[in-house]
Design an enzyme around this catalytic site. Structure first.
Site, PDB file in Angstrom:
ATOM      1  N   HIS A   1       0.865  -1.191   0.000  1.00 27.13           N
ATOM      2  CA  HIS A   1       0.000   0.000   0.000  1.00 27.13           C
ATOM      3  C   HIS A   1       0.894   1.231   0.000  1.00 27.13           C
ATOM      4  O   HIS A   1       1.575   1.495   0.993  1.00 27.13           O
ATOM      5  CB  HIS A   1      -0.897   0.001   1.243  1.00 27.13           C
ATOM      6  CG  HIS A   1      -1.849  -1.155   1.292  1.00 27.13           C
ATOM      7  ND1 HIS A   1      -3.114  -1.096   0.746  1.00 27.13           N
ATOM      8  CD2 HIS A   1      -1.717  -2.411   1.787  1.00 27.13           C
ATOM      9  CE1 HIS A   1      -3.722  -2.266   0.917  1.00 27.13           C
ATOM     10  NE2 HIS A   1      -2.891  -3.091   1.551  1.00 27.13           N
TER      11      HIS A   1
ATOM     12  N   HIS B   1      -9.540 -10.116  -0.542  1.00 27.79           N
ATOM     13  CA  HIS B   1      -9.179  -9.751   0.831  1.00 27.79           C
ATOM     14  C   HIS B   1      -9.847 -10.708   1.847  1.00 27.79           C
ATOM     15  O   HIS B   1      -9.398 -10.815   2.997  1.00 27.79           O
ATOM     16  CB  HIS B   1      -9.579  -8.286   1.042  1.00 27.79           C
ATOM     17  CG  HIS B   1      -9.637  -7.811   2.445  1.00 27.79           C
ATOM     18  ND1 HIS B   1      -8.563  -7.278   3.092  1.00 27.79           N
ATOM     19  CD2 HIS B   1     -10.655  -7.773   3.341  1.00 27.79           C
ATOM     20  CE1 HIS B   1      -8.919  -6.901   4.325  1.00 27.79           C
ATOM     21  NE2 HIS B   1     -10.175  -7.202   4.503  1.00 27.79           N
TER      22      HIS B   1
ATOM     23  N   HIS C   1      -3.116 -12.371   2.101  1.00 26.93           N
ATOM     24  CA  HIS C   1      -2.833 -12.513   3.538  1.00 26.93           C
ATOM     25  C   HIS C   1      -3.629 -13.594   4.284  1.00 26.93           C
ATOM     26  O   HIS C   1      -4.372 -13.304   5.212  1.00 26.93           O
ATOM     27  CB  HIS C   1      -2.955 -11.164   4.257  1.00 26.93           C
ATOM     28  CG  HIS C   1      -4.160 -10.312   3.907  1.00 26.93           C
ATOM     29  ND1 HIS C   1      -5.441 -10.794   3.855  1.00 26.93           N
ATOM     30  CD2 HIS C   1      -4.256  -8.995   3.599  1.00 26.93           C
ATOM     31  CE1 HIS C   1      -6.263  -9.800   3.546  1.00 26.93           C
ATOM     32  NE2 HIS C   1      -5.576  -8.708   3.382  1.00 26.93           N
TER      33      HIS C   1
ATOM     34  N   ASP D   1       2.103  -7.057   2.597  1.00 24.69           N
ATOM     35  CA  ASP D   1       0.931  -6.240   2.933  1.00 24.69           C
ATOM     36  C   ASP D   1       1.395  -4.954   3.636  1.00 24.69           C
ATOM     37  O   ASP D   1       0.788  -4.514   4.616  1.00 24.69           O
ATOM     38  CB  ASP D   1      -0.084  -7.017   3.789  1.00 24.69           C
ATOM     39  CG  ASP D   1      -1.398  -6.276   3.948  1.00 24.69           C
ATOM     40  OD1 ASP D   1      -1.623  -5.271   3.230  1.00 24.69           O
ATOM     41  OD2 ASP D   1      -2.217  -6.695   4.781  1.00 24.69           O
TER      42      ASP D   1
HETATM   43  C1  NCD Z   1      -4.540  -2.563   4.904  1.00 24.54           C
HETATM   44  C2  NCD Z   1      -4.423  -1.060   4.760  1.00 24.54           C
HETATM   45  O1  NCD Z   1      -4.089  -0.395   5.748  1.00 24.54           O
HETATM   46  O2  NCD Z   1      -4.636  -0.540   3.663  1.00 24.54           O
HETATM   47  N1  NCD Z   1      -4.632  -2.880   6.292  1.00 24.54           N
HETATM   48  C3  NCD Z   1      -4.381  -4.061   6.875  1.00 24.54           C
HETATM   49  O3  NCD Z   1      -4.578  -4.176   8.088  1.00 24.54           O
HETATM   50  N2  NCD Z   1      -3.934  -5.087   6.204  1.00 24.54           N
HETATM   51  C4  NCD Z   1      -5.687  -3.066   4.118  1.00 24.54           C
HETATM   52  C5  NCD Z   1      -5.683  -4.552   3.851  1.00 24.54           C
HETATM   53  O4  NCD Z   1      -4.674  -5.140   3.453  1.00 24.54           O
HETATM   54  O5  NCD Z   1      -6.729  -5.175   3.973  1.00 24.54           O
HETATM   55 ZN    ZN Z   2      -6.462  -6.971   2.876  1.00 28.22          ZN
HETATM   56 ZN    ZN Z   3      -3.420  -5.035   1.957  1.00 29.32          ZN
END
Ligand code: NCD
Ligand code: ZN
Ligand code: ZN
EC number: 3.5.2.3
Length: 388
Positions: free
Chosen positions: A20, A136, A189, A262
């Site tokens: 991200h 997801h 994940h 992630d």
């Molecule tokens: C992710 C995010 O912050 O964008 N957060 C997380 O806890 N993994 C979103 C995601 O991967 O679902």
């Molecule tokens: Zn996710």
């Molecule tokens: Zn993610």
């Protein structure tokens, strides 16, 4: 130029198919430049950016913005589109346009598409376009606004729990729809033993189903939440040791194809709040390799060869990346140099990314990337401060 790497490992550039970078919309947490710096410092030469940005890539515009902003960065930045318009879970995004613009996958990361008919339609469309769908997998009514894994620790700590069923039910539905449509499904994940079992069963049926696990789910359990550290608040939540054992087994046996970070950066002021109010997410690009090397390779839980398979070859296959090192096609190898002796303590100062929500802060880790070479260019070199 001759680079002396005696005593070090020369490995293929790592590929992270789940990051991200928060750009556009949340660039106080990370942006394409800071995220790329973090990736290169972590030994990654390829990343797939997730689409939970503002605005999100439900049409080609954001993809064009990403392309423009990333074109001079020495990193293979890959793009994903979101499954539904404005990530609202109702109308489909413009898949054809997204693919034409260069998206290699579509995903609902951040918010599972709960409407089964919408998801079925998305999978049919994706199958026709040969687009990878990344799920997801969290059924929201069962997750019921939980903040950590539902079990002993949620009870002891008095925190609302997220049952494993929320993930399992979602994976089950998505695999059934993959079966109906023939679409390629990648489960993001994975965190439960039952999830591993479902993916194994799907593979046995010959479905095009793949899966990933994160470094944090492989080395941390929900017990670590005893101190209410919001840097450990993540989706899916850290689970119990039995689940973790099944994840490692699934990884070793080939049910889980990929390790992906992630990487989910959040600013300190957003994480330094009451546990229930903190955002979900762990940033992890820079510590992924040393964490896995220290906790899994050095402890003989996985071989270095297998770890590299999960962080280079397999993600490249799933993303259908062109073969590296095909010089005739102008494609040079991407390489990373690891110092297997280098031991460093993780600190905020060590991390180059914008956010510091890393659960391994304060830990001493071995096996750090010291050089990252992208298409013949030294894109990153670790400068060690102080006396060695
Ligand atoms: C992710 C995010 O912050 O964008 N957060 C997380 O806890 N993994 C979103 C995601 O991967 O679902
Ligand atoms: Zn996710
Ligand atoms: Zn993610």
């Amino acid at each position: 130029e001759v680079i002396d790497i005696e005593g070090k490992f020369l490995i293929p550039g790592l590929i992270d198919m789940h990051v991200h970078f928060r750009d556009p919309g949340y660039t106080h947490k990370e942006d394409i430049h800071s995220g790329s710096n973090a990736a290169l410092a972590g030994g990654f030469t390829g990343v797939l950016m997730m689409p939970n940005t503002d605005p999100p890539p439900d049409n080609a515009t954001v993809i064009y913005y990403w392309k423009e902003k990333s074109k001079s960065i020495p990193l293979n930045i890959l793009f994903s589109g979101c499954i539904t318009k404005n990530r609202a879970g109702k109308e489909l995004s413009k898949f054809y346009e997204l693919k034409e613009a260069g998206a290699v996958a579509i995903t609902d990361d951040g918010n599972w598409v709960a409407d089964g008919a919408v998801f079925r339609h998305a999978m049919e469309y994706a199958a026709a376009l040969d687009l990878l769908v990344i799920t997801h997998a969290e059924e929201p009514t069962i997750a019921n606004r939980g903040v950590i894994n539902e079990g002993y620790w949620s009870t002891v700590l008095g925190l609302r729990g997220i049952p494993k069923a929320a993930e399992n039910i979602a994976i089950y539905r998505d695999i059934e729809i993959a079966k109906m449509t023939g679409a390629k499904l990648h489960v993001a994940h994975l965190s439960t033993a039952e999830g591993v079992r479902l993916v194994a069963a799907a593979k046995k049926l010959g479905l095009k189903v793949t899966a990933e696990v994160t470094p944090h789910h492989l080395v941390l359990t929900d017990e670590a939440l005893a101190g209410y550290d919001t840097n450990l608040k993540v989706n899916p939540p850290l689970r119990e040791a039995e689940e973790q054992k099944a994840l490692l087994k699934g990884l070793l046996e080939g049910v889980i194809d990929v390790i992906a970070t992630d990487h989910a950066p959040h600013a300190s002021y957003e994480k330094n709040v009451e546990f229930n109010d903190a955002p979900f997410g762990i940033e992890g690009l820079e510590t992924a390799f040393p964490v896995l090397y220290t906790e899994l390779v050095l402890k003989k839980k996985i071989t270095l060869e297998k770890l590299l398979l999960k962080m280079t070859v397999n993600p490249a296959k799933i993303l259908q990346l062109p073969k590296q090192g095909d010089i005739k096609k102008g494609n040079y190898a991407n390489l990373t140099v690891i110092d297997p002796k280098l031991t460093l303590k993780v600190s905020e100062e060590l991390l180059v990314g914008k956010s510091k929500n890393n659960p391994f802060l304060g830990r001493t880790l071995t096996g750090w990337p010291v050089m990252t070479i992208y298409q013949g260019i030294v894109a990153y070199q670790r400068i060690l401060k102080g006396v060695q």
